[in-house]
Design an enzyme around this catalytic site. Structure first.
Site: not given
Ligand code: NAP
Length: 304
Positions: A66, A256, A258
């Site tokens: 992205k 977020l 599903y």
């Molecule tokens: P990302 O860029 O990897 O960000 C994940 C965030 O979660 C980071 O801030 C990370 O912190 C934090 N995190 C990870 N493990 C953690 C824990 N154990 N405790 C607290 N914080 C934690 O991922 P993303 O793209 O934002 O996606 C996040 C989620 O949203 C995923 O499950 C993805 O599938 C979902 N999503 C869904 C949609 C939808 O359309 N429904 C769209 C986008 C994303 P650190 O930096 O410290 O690792």
């Protein structure tokens, strides 16, 4: 007209996007298809160019492309620039490639469909858990919807702290780009560990919307990384004790994730009587918006 579309990511085999877009083609009576192309970062530019040459109308980008995708285009929408990421590329007839981000619109549509109390957005408070890529889209939506207080809860890692500063920059840039003062919106960054010590103060007790934007609770996510001591499938980014601190009974929990349909975060909230919603609505709505950008056809909602 034939609309050939693709999803580039790594991995992509688990994606629900082909099913969703196939439904759109059927509904709109349009010709074309949506394929998944597993793409490593080193092949991203090459694959985008090849699909453009083959006459594709555009592509979706997912993890891990992205941010990188935004740098490979001729121009980008204001929202994609603010978020710093693109999930949709449009191959224009003049040979140019435009980057869009439909995640924020997907989230906006998804939360507009929730059952809110009568109060207006300008008196609403929201908390985002996590500061990664999707948190940026969520923040932009909440800013556009004029929420009054927005808090971001992060874990204690360098990457979370750095990403949270990036969110603060997005916050500042948004108000700058609109030419308006940010004084009507409070922005707070707090540690997940501070909730129990109540350092987040009134914001936490009086929130109207809490969004999990971490992968904690997602099917297949490693339990050992969970932010509190949970075992097996029972992973939530915040604990039951922390959820009990929320005194606004109208607070809405949005995850977020599903898959599974009901995460531990949502299960705990539901047990307490809170309104809950999983990320399918956002996934669907960001896809519908991308489909409209490529084809001009606006799909209606359907559940897979
Ligand atoms: P990302 O860029 O990897 O960000 C994940 C965030 O979660 C980071 O801030 C990370 O912190 C934090 N995190 C990870 N493990 C953690 C824990 N154990 N405790 C607290 N914080 C934690 O991922 P993303 O793209 O934002 O996606 C996040 C989620 O949203 C995923 O499950 C993805 O599938 C979902 N999503 C869904 C949609 C939808 O359309 N429904 C769209 C986008 C994303 P650190 O930096 O410290 O690792």
């Amino acid at each position: 007209m034939i609309y050939n579309l693709a999803l580039l990511g790594h991995p992509v085999s688990h994606s629900k996007s082909p099913e969703i877009h196939t439904g759109f083609f059927r509904e709109g009576g349009l010709k074309g298809g949506y394929i998944c192309l597993d793409t490593l970062p080193k092949d991203l530019e090459k694959n985008i160019k090849s699909l453009q040459e083959l006459g594709f109308k555009g592509v979706n980008l997912t993890i891990p492309h992205k941010q990188a995708g935004l740098k490979l285009v001729d121009y980008a929408s204001e929202e994609a620039q603010l978020i710093g990421a693109a999930n949709t590329l449009i191959f224009e007839d003049n040979g140019k490639i435009k980057a869009e981000n439909t995640d924020w619109i997907g989230f906006q549509k998804a939360i507009n469909d929730l059952q809110w109390t009568e109060q207006s957005n300008i008196s609403r408070n929201a908390l985002i858990i996590g500061a990664g890529g999707s948190a940026r889209a969520i923040l932009l939506t909440l800013l556009k919807m004029q929420f009054k207080q927005i808090g971001v809860l992060i874990r204690n890692t360098d990457s979370s702290k750095q990403n949270a500063q990036g969110l603060k920059l997005l916050f500042d840039k948004y108000f700058e780009s609109q030419g308006i003062s940010s004084s009507d919106c409070a922005f707070v960054i707090a540690s997940l560990d501070e909730i129990d010590q109540n350092k987040t103060g009134l914001l936490f007790e009086q929130i109207d919307l809490i969004v999990n934007s971490t992968p904690v609770g997602m099917s297949g996510f490693d339990t050992k990384q969970a932010s509190y001591d949970a075992s097996g499938e029972k992973q939530s980014p915040i604990s039951e004790r922390q959820i009990n601190l929320i005194t606004n009974t109208n607070c809405i929990f949005y995850d977020l994730i599903y898959n599974p349909i009901e995460t531990e975060f949502l299960r705990l909230a539901k047990t307490k009587g809170f309104q809950t919603r999983n990320g399918y609505s956002m996934l669907y709505d960001q896809a519908a918006e991308a489909f409209k950008l490529w084809t001009g056809f606006q799909p209606k909602y359907f559940q897979l």
